[in-house]
Motif scaffolding. Structure first.
Motif, mmCIF file in Angstrom:
data_model
loop_
_atom_site.group_PDB
_atom_site.id
_atom_site.type_symbol
_atom_site.label_atom_id
_atom_site.label_comp_id
_atom_site.label_asym_id
_atom_site.label_seq_id
_atom_site.Cartn_x
_atom_site.Cartn_y
_atom_site.Cartn_z
ATOM 1 N N UNK A 83 0.711 -1.250 0.111
ATOM 2 C CA UNK A 83 0.052 0.006 0.037
ATOM 3 C C UNK A 83 0.856 1.210 0.178
ATOM 4 N N UNK A 84 2.075 1.257 0.585
ATOM 5 C CA UNK A 84 2.931 2.495 0.533
ATOM 6 C C UNK A 84 3.428 3.105 -0.720
ATOM 7 N N UNK A 85 3.462 2.039 -1.580
ATOM 8 C CA UNK A 85 3.946 2.155 -3.000
ATOM 9 C C UNK A 85 2.802 3.295 -3.616
ATOM 10 N N UNK A 86 1.587 2.949 -3.449
ATOM 11 C CA UNK A 86 0.431 3.753 -4.001
ATOM 12 C C UNK A 86 0.319 5.316 -3.150
ATOM 13 N N UNK A 87 0.562 5.216 -2.104
ATOM 14 C CA UNK A 87 0.450 6.344 -1.285
ATOM 15 C C UNK A 87 1.531 7.238 -1.654
ATOM 16 N N UNK A 88 2.752 6.889 -1.868
ATOM 17 C CA UNK A 88 3.879 7.729 -2.328
ATOM 18 C C UNK A 88 3.555 8.458 -3.662
ATOM 19 N N UNK A 89 3.166 7.461 -4.719
ATOM 20 C CA UNK A 89 2.733 8.093 -5.940
ATOM 21 C C UNK A 89 1.428 9.161 -5.774
ATOM 22 N N UNK A 90 0.487 8.735 -4.962
ATOM 23 C CA UNK A 90 -0.688 9.666 -4.947
ATOM 24 C C UNK A 90 -0.466 10.973 -4.382
ATOM 25 N N UNK A 91 0.719 10.964 -3.357
ATOM 26 C CA UNK A 91 1.144 12.096 -2.694
ATOM 27 C C UNK A 91 1.905 13.080 -3.872
ATOM 28 N N UNK A 92 2.746 12.236 -4.502
ATOM 29 C CA UNK A 92 3.637 13.200 -5.534
ATOM 30 C C UNK A 92 2.913 13.590 -6.558
ATOM 31 N N UNK A 93 1.862 12.611 -7.113
ATOM 32 C CA UNK A 93 0.930 13.422 -8.156
ATOM 33 C C UNK A 93 0.032 14.377 -7.842
ATOM 34 N N UNK A 94 -0.184 14.149 -6.570
ATOM 35 C CA UNK A 94 -1.127 15.458 -5.831
ATOM 36 C C UNK A 94 -0.328 16.731 -5.839
ATOM 37 N N UNK A 95 0.826 16.652 -5.069
ATOM 38 C CA UNK A 95 1.481 17.914 -5.112
ATOM 39 C C UNK A 95 1.893 18.456 -6.556
ATOM 40 N N UNK A 96 1.944 17.763 -7.643
ATOM 41 C CA UNK A 96 2.426 17.964 -9.011
ATOM 42 C C UNK A 96 0.737 18.443 -9.684
ATOM 43 N N UNK A 97 -0.105 18.421 -9.049
ATOM 44 C CA UNK A 97 -1.340 18.727 -9.877
ATOM 45 C C UNK A 97 -1.486 17.793 -10.711
ATOM 46 N N UNK A 98 -1.218 16.721 -10.753
ATOM 47 C CA UNK A 98 -1.729 15.343 -11.735
ATOM 48 C C UNK A 98 -2.683 14.810 -11.337
ATOM 49 N N UNK A 99 -3.897 15.324 -11.439
ATOM 50 C CA UNK A 99 -5.196 14.647 -10.795
ATOM 51 C C UNK A 99 -5.490 13.356 -11.117
ATOM 52 N N UNK A 100 -5.477 13.192 -12.264
ATOM 53 C CA UNK A 100 -5.812 11.664 -13.147
ATOM 54 C C UNK A 100 -4.811 10.671 -12.623
ATOM 55 N N UNK A 101 -3.547 10.983 -12.721
ATOM 56 C CA UNK A 101 -2.603 9.980 -11.911
ATOM 57 C C UNK A 101 -2.858 10.054 -10.495
ATOM 58 N N UNK A 102 -2.986 10.859 -9.957
ATOM 59 C CA UNK A 102 -3.359 10.743 -8.471
ATOM 60 C C UNK A 102 -4.677 10.042 -7.936
ATOM 61 N N UNK A 103 -5.460 9.960 -8.783
ATOM 62 C CA UNK A 103 -6.597 9.382 -8.494
ATOM 63 C C UNK A 103 -6.517 7.836 -8.974
ATOM 64 N N UNK A 104 -5.785 7.476 -10.017
ATOM 65 C CA UNK A 104 -5.432 6.361 -10.126
ATOM 66 C C UNK A 104 -4.545 5.539 -8.992
ATOM 67 N N UNK A 105 -3.744 6.230 -8.372
ATOM 68 C CA UNK A 105 -2.828 5.605 -7.436
ATOM 69 C C UNK A 105 -3.867 5.467 -6.100
ATOM 70 N N UNK A 106 -4.828 6.704 -5.855
ATOM 71 C CA UNK A 106 -5.663 6.256 -4.629
ATOM 72 C C UNK A 106 -6.679 5.113 -4.773
ATOM 73 N N UNK A 107 -7.210 4.845 -6.025
ATOM 74 C CA UNK A 107 -7.769 3.577 -6.437
ATOM 75 C C UNK A 107 -7.282 2.399 -6.089
ATOM 76 N N UNK A 108 -5.728 2.319 -6.348
ATOM 77 C CA UNK A 108 -5.214 1.319 -6.071
ATOM 78 C C UNK A 108 -4.865 1.163 -4.622
#
Length: 152
Positions: A83-108
């Motif tokens: 699960x940590x794998x997807x947390x850090x992707x979501x955080x990074x994408x969120x900070x970078x304003x990449x909502x589609x990528x962040x949402x995909x990470x949150x779904x995982x």
């Protein structure tokens, strides 16, 4: 803690597994340079440990708000079922304003750790010793779109 760390290093200066753990804890305590030096030494002794220490390098860049570099380390993780794998992707994408990528990470993340938002601070607090770092991680997940209750 730090006295014991020094003692352990003297007793086992070339134990890669020990240095991985020590490096991570020292870094997450806020002593980033010291922790990264130990982590790099562990990699010199055991290059196969790279995926584990990636979290330490990721955290170093994330807390410095260098989200592009943090994302570079996140991309090196080979743990899609963790699960940590997807947390850090979501955080990074969120900070970078990449909502589609962040949402995909949150779904995982939701598949692996349902309702993580309710436990985010507790989970982050297990690793990050400084409150400001915990809140910075929370901020990234909020920007990714995860609901996290306000701090009590």
């Amino acid at each position: 803690f730090f006295e014991e760390i020094d003692r352990l290093q003297k007793l086992n200066p070339n134990d890669a597994a020990l240095l991985i753990g020590i490096g991570q804890y020292v870094a997450f305590s806020g002593r980033w340079e010291q922790g990264l030096a130990l982590t790099e030494k562990s990699l010199a002794l055991d290059p196969n440990a790279y995926s584990v220490v990636t979290f330490t390098f990721h955290a170093y860049y994330y807390v410095r708000r260098d989200y592009e570099s943090a994302l570079t380390y996140a991309a090196k993780l080979q743990m899609p079922g963790f699960f940590w794998n997807h947390i850090i992707f979501a955080m990074d994408w969120g900070q970078l304003g990449k909502q589609a990528e962040a949402k995909a990470a949150l779904a995982e993340l939701e598949k692996l750790y349902p309702n993580f938002g309710a436990h985010a601070r507790e989970e982050f607090g297990k690793w990050l010793w400084r409150e400001q770092d915990v809140e910075h991680y929370v901020e990234g997940l909020r920007k990714a779109g995860l609901e996290i209750p306000p701090k009590k």
